[in-house]
Design an enzyme around this catalytic site. Structure first.
Site, mmCIF file in Angstrom:
data_model
loop_
_atom_site.group_PDB
_atom_site.id
_atom_site.type_symbol
_atom_site.label_atom_id
_atom_site.label_comp_id
_atom_site.label_asym_id
_atom_site.label_seq_id
_atom_site.Cartn_x
_atom_site.Cartn_y
_atom_site.Cartn_z
ATOM 1 N N ARG A 172 0.888 -1.309 0.060
ATOM 2 C CA ARG A 172 -0.046 -0.127 0.181
ATOM 3 C C ARG A 172 0.838 1.130 -0.014
ATOM 4 N NH1 ARG A 172 -4.694 0.031 4.313
ATOM 5 N NH2 ARG A 172 -3.078 0.384 5.917
ATOM 6 N N LYS B 161 -2.809 6.443 1.547
ATOM 7 C CA LYS B 161 -2.657 6.909 2.990
ATOM 8 C C LYS B 161 -1.865 7.857 3.076
ATOM 9 C CE LYS B 161 -2.745 4.374 7.363
ATOM 10 N NZ LYS B 161 -3.955 5.004 7.917
ATOM 11 N N GLU C 181 -16.584 5.708 4.381
ATOM 12 C CA GLU C 181 -15.824 5.208 5.405
ATOM 13 C C GLU C 181 -15.736 6.176 6.809
ATOM 14 O OE1 GLU C 181 -11.441 4.404 4.674
ATOM 15 O OE2 GLU C 181 -11.681 5.931 3.383
HETATM 16 C C1 LIG Z 1 -9.241 6.141 6.568
HETATM 17 C C2 LIG Z 1 -8.985 4.638 6.916
HETATM 18 N N1 LIG Z 1 -9.694 3.981 6.375
HETATM 19 C C3 LIG Z 1 -9.436 2.478 6.743
HETATM 20 C C4 LIG Z 1 -8.328 2.299 7.650
HETATM 21 C C5 LIG Z 1 -8.231 0.763 7.930
HETATM 22 O O1 LIG Z 1 -6.883 0.133 7.300
HETATM 23 P P1 LIG Z 1 -6.144 -0.940 7.905
HETATM 24 O O2 LIG Z 1 -7.126 -2.065 8.171
HETATM 25 O O3 LIG Z 1 -5.284 -1.179 6.751
HETATM 26 O O4 LIG Z 1 -5.481 -0.501 9.293
HETATM 27 C C6 LIG Z 1 -7.524 3.368 7.970
HETATM 28 C C7 LIG Z 1 -6.470 2.802 8.931
HETATM 29 O O5 LIG Z 1 -5.301 2.685 8.464
HETATM 30 C C8 LIG Z 1 -7.732 4.449 7.696
HETATM 31 O O6 LIG Z 1 -7.061 5.552 7.966
#
Ligand SMILES: Cc1ncc(COP(=O)(O)O)c(C=O)c1O
Length: 388
Positions: free
Chosen positions: A133, A235, A271
């Site tokens: 990622r 991210k 989300e």
């Molecule tokens: C905006 C957002 N959505 C979803 C997630 C969940 O991602 P992960 O399961 O890889 O931690 C995160 C956390 O990293 C996030 O910041």
């Protein structure tokens, strides 16, 4: 980050030796392999008797920063790839006032966790997914990125070096935070000339102050998190400060967090501020499709696969906010958050409630996921990576 992990372990030893020369007592309970990095894993204050844990108040452990012993840093210029990493004592870093990250937000972060198993092993969960990622994100943000192998090696090293900070089983995890920053100076809007890959860590437990209690989410139509063509699918650090105001408004009103809708129609679920969302109706589990406007969580991906293994039908699709009134269960997923049931969602002054007690689908999936992450369930998927 490291060609050979032993290089960094040697470095750790010399660093430690320089910090605490000669008087370091030998902690009982370490294997000979660990003893080669023993210097990392125990400070004199915490190294009494059989105690291999750092002095952390586990009952107060939430999701705040507890500085640990070491962090690691790797630098490269725009034209080259990352090469050798350096393990240093945890502390401030020096950066130009005109660094790309400070002026234009050219930066990415990641988050993964290390857990102790009941038998004392240390497990990471799918760190290569975070590495991948970060690579995609770096491409979007015009940055060089560490290779998957460098990323995973560096995460393993930082966990090993700070292993005394990993809470006992059931008491929390060591949260590992990799950062990729445009650290070189730049005045005009352009990619920075130099980059820093840095990893620090902190012991953590529950993300929300509610602990493991079900969440109450708020849909604030004044704010969107990402829009088509933007960077919501990666991210980047620039996705997070803009939601602070939305979170603050929701918390002031007594909610746990904000659930964002799509930017165009304001009618599809996207989300939550730091986690993905799932809805359950009978045997069907649905989650918003990943189309560049949500972050594709490692936990989301793992839960989709786990749910299918458990016999549920899973769909990644557009989900209308209007569907919530006819939904049995809602839950959130994320590395920091875990798998968290949602008790209610408030939208346009209407509070919609969901099943959040008794036998929950989210609880069933959470139990399997945590079982794998903590070694309680045998990992037949190759999702865990042992650190030793
Ligand atoms: C905006 C957002 N959505 C979803 C997630 C969940 O991602 P992960 O399961 O890889 O931690 C995160 C956390 O990293 C996030 O910041």
């Amino acid at each position: 980050m490291v060609q050979r992990s032993s290089c960094i372990r040697n470095l750790v030893q010399s660093l430690w030796a320089a910090s605490f020369p000669s008087k370091l007592p030998y902690c009982r309970g370490y294997t000979s392999q660990a003893a080669s990095s023993l210097t990392v894993a125990s400070q004199p204050s915490a190294c009494s008797g059989d105690n291999e844990y750092a002095d952390v108040d586990l009952d107060k452990l939430g999701f705040g920063l507890t500085p640990v012993d070491f962090m690691c840093i790797m630098r490269c210029s725009k034209e080259e790839n990352f090469k050798e990493g350096r393990l240093t004592r945890f502390g401030n870093i020096e950066i130009s006032p005109s660094a790309g990250v400070l002026n234009y937000g050219q930066g990415l972060y990641e988050g993964t966790k290390a857990n102790r198993t009941a038998s004392g092993r240390i497990l990471l969960f799918r760190p290569e997914q975070n590495a991948t990622r970060m690579k995609h994100g770096a491409e979007r943000m015009c940055m060089p990125s560490p290779s998957i192998e460098q990323f995973v090696d560096a995460v393993k090293e930082i966990v090993f070096a700070n292993k005394r900070w990993i809470p006992p089983p059931g008491k929390g995890s060591l949260y590992v935070r990799p950062l990729l920053l445009g650290s070189g100076p730049i005045l005009g809007l352009a990619p920075a000339p130099e980059y820093t890959f840095l990893i620090y860590a902190s012991p953590v437990h529950n993300y929300f102050k509610e602990g493991t209690a079900p969440l109450n989410l708020y849909i604030d139509e004044n704010f969107v998190r990402a829009s088509p063509g933007g960077a919501g699918g990666v991210k980047t650090i620039t996705n997070y400060a803009p939601v602070l105001k939305a979170i603050a408004r929701a918390k002031n009103r007594g909610f746990s967090d904000v659930l964002y809708l799509d930017a165009l129609h304001r009618k599809y679920l996207k989300e939550v501020s730091s986690c993905n969302i799932f809805i359950v109706k009978g045997n069907l589990i649905s989650t918003p499709a990943a189309n560049g406007t949500i972050l594709e969580g490692v936990t989301r991906k793992s839960i989709i696969e786990t749910a299918r293994d458990h016999g549920y039908q899973v769909e990644e699709r557009p989900i209308l906010v209007d569907e919530l009134v006819d939904t049995d269960e809602v839950f959130c997923t994320g590395t920091a958050v875990g798998v968290a049931p949602v008790a209610s969602i408030t939208h346009q002054n209407r509070r919609i409630e969901f099943k959040s007690e008794g036998r929950l689908v989210s609880q069933e999936l959470c139990s399997t996921l945590v079982g794998l992450q903590t070694g309680r369930i045998e990992d037949t998927k190759g999702w865990t990576v042992e650190v030793h």
